[in-house]
Design a protein around this motif. Structure first.
Motif, PDB file in Angstrom:
ATOM      1  N   PHE A   1       0.830  -1.208   0.000  1.00  0.00           N
ATOM      2  CA  PHE A   1       0.000   0.000   0.000  1.00  0.00           C
ATOM      3  C   PHE A   1       0.865   1.258   0.000  1.00  0.00           C
ATOM      4  N   LEU A   2       1.937   1.234   0.786  1.00  0.00           N
ATOM      5  CA  LEU A   2       2.805   2.411   0.869  1.00  0.00           C
ATOM      6  C   LEU A   2       3.513   2.696  -0.453  1.00  0.00           C
ATOM      7  N   SER A   3       3.703   1.656  -1.262  1.00  0.00           N
ATOM      8  CA  SER A   3       4.432   1.838  -2.519  1.00  0.00           C
ATOM      9  C   SER A   3       3.539   2.241  -3.686  1.00  0.00           C
ATOM     10  N   VAL A   4       2.226   2.362  -3.456  1.00  0.00           N
ATOM     11  CA  VAL A   4       1.302   2.719  -4.548  1.00  0.00           C
ATOM     12  C   VAL A   4       1.688   4.039  -5.215  1.00  0.00           C
ATOM     13  N   PRO A   5       1.930   5.122  -4.452  1.00  0.00           N
ATOM     14  CA  PRO A   5       2.356   6.364  -5.131  1.00  0.00           C
ATOM     15  C   PRO A   5       3.640   6.175  -5.932  1.00  0.00           C
ATOM     16  N   GLY A   6       4.562   5.378  -5.389  1.00  0.00           N
ATOM     17  CA  GLY A   6       5.809   5.107  -6.098  1.00  0.00           C
ATOM     18  C   GLY A   6       5.593   4.313  -7.369  1.00  0.00           C
ATOM     19  N   ASP A   7       4.565   3.449  -7.380  1.00  0.00           N
ATOM     20  CA  ASP A   7       4.254   2.670  -8.582  1.00  0.00           C
ATOM     21  C   ASP A   7       3.927   3.605  -9.751  1.00  0.00           C
TER      22      ASP A   7
ATOM     23  N   SER B   1       9.309   0.107  -7.643  1.00  0.00           N
ATOM     24  CA  SER B   1       8.746   0.818  -6.496  1.00  0.00           C
ATOM     25  C   SER B   1       8.769  -0.049  -5.242  1.00  0.00           C
ATOM     26  N   SER B   2       8.466  -1.330  -5.400  1.00  0.00           N
ATOM     27  CA  SER B   2       8.467  -2.255  -4.265  1.00  0.00           C
ATOM     28  C   SER B   2       9.858  -2.384  -3.660  1.00  0.00           C
ATOM     29  N   ARG B   3      10.859  -2.469  -4.508  1.00  0.00           N
ATOM     30  CA  ARG B   3      12.236  -2.576  -4.012  1.00  0.00           C
ATOM     31  C   ARG B   3      12.657  -1.310  -3.276  1.00  0.00           C
TER      32      ARG B   3
ATOM     33  N   THR C   1      13.775  -1.164   0.651  1.00  0.00           N
ATOM     34  CA  THR C   1      15.077  -0.589   0.991  1.00  0.00           C
ATOM     35  C   THR C   1      14.911   0.564   1.971  1.00  0.00           C
ATOM     36  N   LYS C   2      13.876   1.367   1.763  1.00  0.00           N
ATOM     37  CA  LYS C   2      13.609   2.483   2.662  1.00  0.00           C
ATOM     38  C   LYS C   2      13.301   1.984   4.062  1.00  0.00           C
ATOM     39  N   ASN C   3      12.522   0.925   4.173  1.00  0.00           N
ATOM     40  CA  ASN C   3      12.193   0.359   5.482  1.00  0.00           C
ATOM     41  C   ASN C   3      13.429  -0.159   6.200  1.00  0.00           C
ATOM     42  N   GLU C   4      14.288  -0.836   5.441  1.00  0.00           N
ATOM     43  CA  GLU C   4      15.506  -1.379   6.045  1.00  0.00           C
ATOM     44  C   GLU C   4      16.430  -0.267   6.515  1.00  0.00           C
ATOM     45  N   SER C   5      16.544   0.783   5.725  1.00  0.00           N
ATOM     46  CA  SER C   5      17.426   1.888   6.106  1.00  0.00           C
ATOM     47  C   SER C   5      16.873   2.630   7.318  1.00  0.00           C
ATOM     48  N   ASN C   6      15.547   2.738   7.405  1.00  0.00           N
ATOM     49  CA  ASN C   6      14.948   3.395   8.565  1.00  0.00           C
ATOM     50  C   ASN C   6      15.124   2.573   9.833  1.00  0.00           C
TER      51      ASN C   6
END
Length: 315
Positions: free
Chosen positions: A49-55, A272-274, A278-283
């Protein structure tokens, strides 16, 4: 002198909990949490869901990052439409008669999933269910991304592009002398036949582009990128598509443009999913010293052998 030296050494002999150890503990605890089936499933769904805008951002970037390439593809599509009567006639007369096989019917209770669509949809459901049972995060990510590619294909192609272009489907056989029967046509430029939004298959002005080509290629692209394999996903969707080719009433350009749109959709979803993962892991493991708070304790320490202070710092 000896007394003062002892006090000085005792002050600088400070045991404290370092920030490095704190991160190690945090890292280990996160690993343990990741093993929880519900945590993994929730994380995968949340990321989707969070990646929808990125898609959609990735789709837009694909078109806008290189305008010369986009213009070239647009010119190519116009060229395909210009020769559609010849290519589609060749498809009807020479290719389709030589494709004579079918796959066993799988009855579906899912709306808009008809015919061979089940061979695409149910494997995705099976992959997700199996990955959920064995708690495999990779499989869940692939299945969710593939499901998103189907949803996006439906919205972008079936609802938006078909409605905007409203192109009529080609009559069979396009090269014979039989009169045209509406809503079929023998004119490849027969666009603009708007007749409401068609949420299901078929209908007037629902030819361009092919929804099946879009969705099949979108799913294939997701699997190709996630598992780094071209042959299996593209061979599979091609076999499924060709097994029911006579029911796909489309111009050749409809099929090719559908495949192009599907490729853009699938590629954008994976990218977008990747980025989201990656953003989650870095956070989770990013360390910012300005945001770290240290609790300090200074405890007097007196014994028969020494006098000093015991400093404890926790991050």
């Amino acid at each position: 002198m000896k007394y003062h030296t002892t006090i000085l050494l005792s002050i600088f002999s400070i045991p404290c909990f370092s920030q490095h150890d704190s991160l190690n503990i945090k890292h280990d605890s996160l690993k343990v949490k990741k093993q929880n089936r519900f945590k993994v499933a929730g994380s995968v769904i949340g990321d989707s869901f969070l990646s929808v805008p990125g898609d959609f951002s990735a789709m837009g970037h694909t078109l806008s990052s290189d305008w010369k390439r986009t213009a070239l593809y647009t010119a190519g599509i116009i060229g395909l439409i210009a020769i559609d009567k010849q290519t589609t006639g060749f498809l009807h007369d020479k290719i389709e008669p030589n494709i004579d096989y079918s796959l066993p019917e799988i009855k579906s209770t899912i709306p808009h999933v008809i015919g061979t669509d089940s061979y695409i949809v149910y494997p995705i459901i099976g992959l997700y269910a199996g990955s959920l049972i064995i708690n495999n995060e990779k499989g869940q990510v692939v299945a969710v991304n593939a499901a998103k590619s189907l949803a996006y294909s439906y919205v972008i192609t079936q609802i938006v592009l078909k409605t905007m272009t409203s192109r009529n489907r080609p009559q069979r056989k396009i090269n014979d002398d039989k009169p045209v029967v509406e809503p079929w046509t023998k004119n490849p430029w027969d666009f603009g036949n708007y007749d409401n939004i068609h949420f299901g298959h078929g209908g007037t002005g629902t030819s361009f582009p092919s929804f099946h080509a879009t969705s099949y290629f979108a799913v294939a692209k997701v699997f190709q990128m996630e598992y780094n394999n071209y042959w299996i996903p593209y061979t599979f969707v091609t076999v499924v598509f060709l097994s029911d080719i006579k029911s796909h009433e489309h111009w050749v350009s409809d099929l090719l443009v559908g495949g192009l749109v599907g490729t853009i959709i699938g590629r954008s979803i994976v990218i977008s999913s990747r980025k989201q993962r990656t953003k989650n892991e870095s956070n989770a493991f990013n360390y910012n010293p300005k945001k770290v708070k240290m609790h300090k304790q200074l405890i007097p320490q007196i014994s028969n052998s020494m006098v000093g202070f015991h400093f404890i710092g926790t991050f």
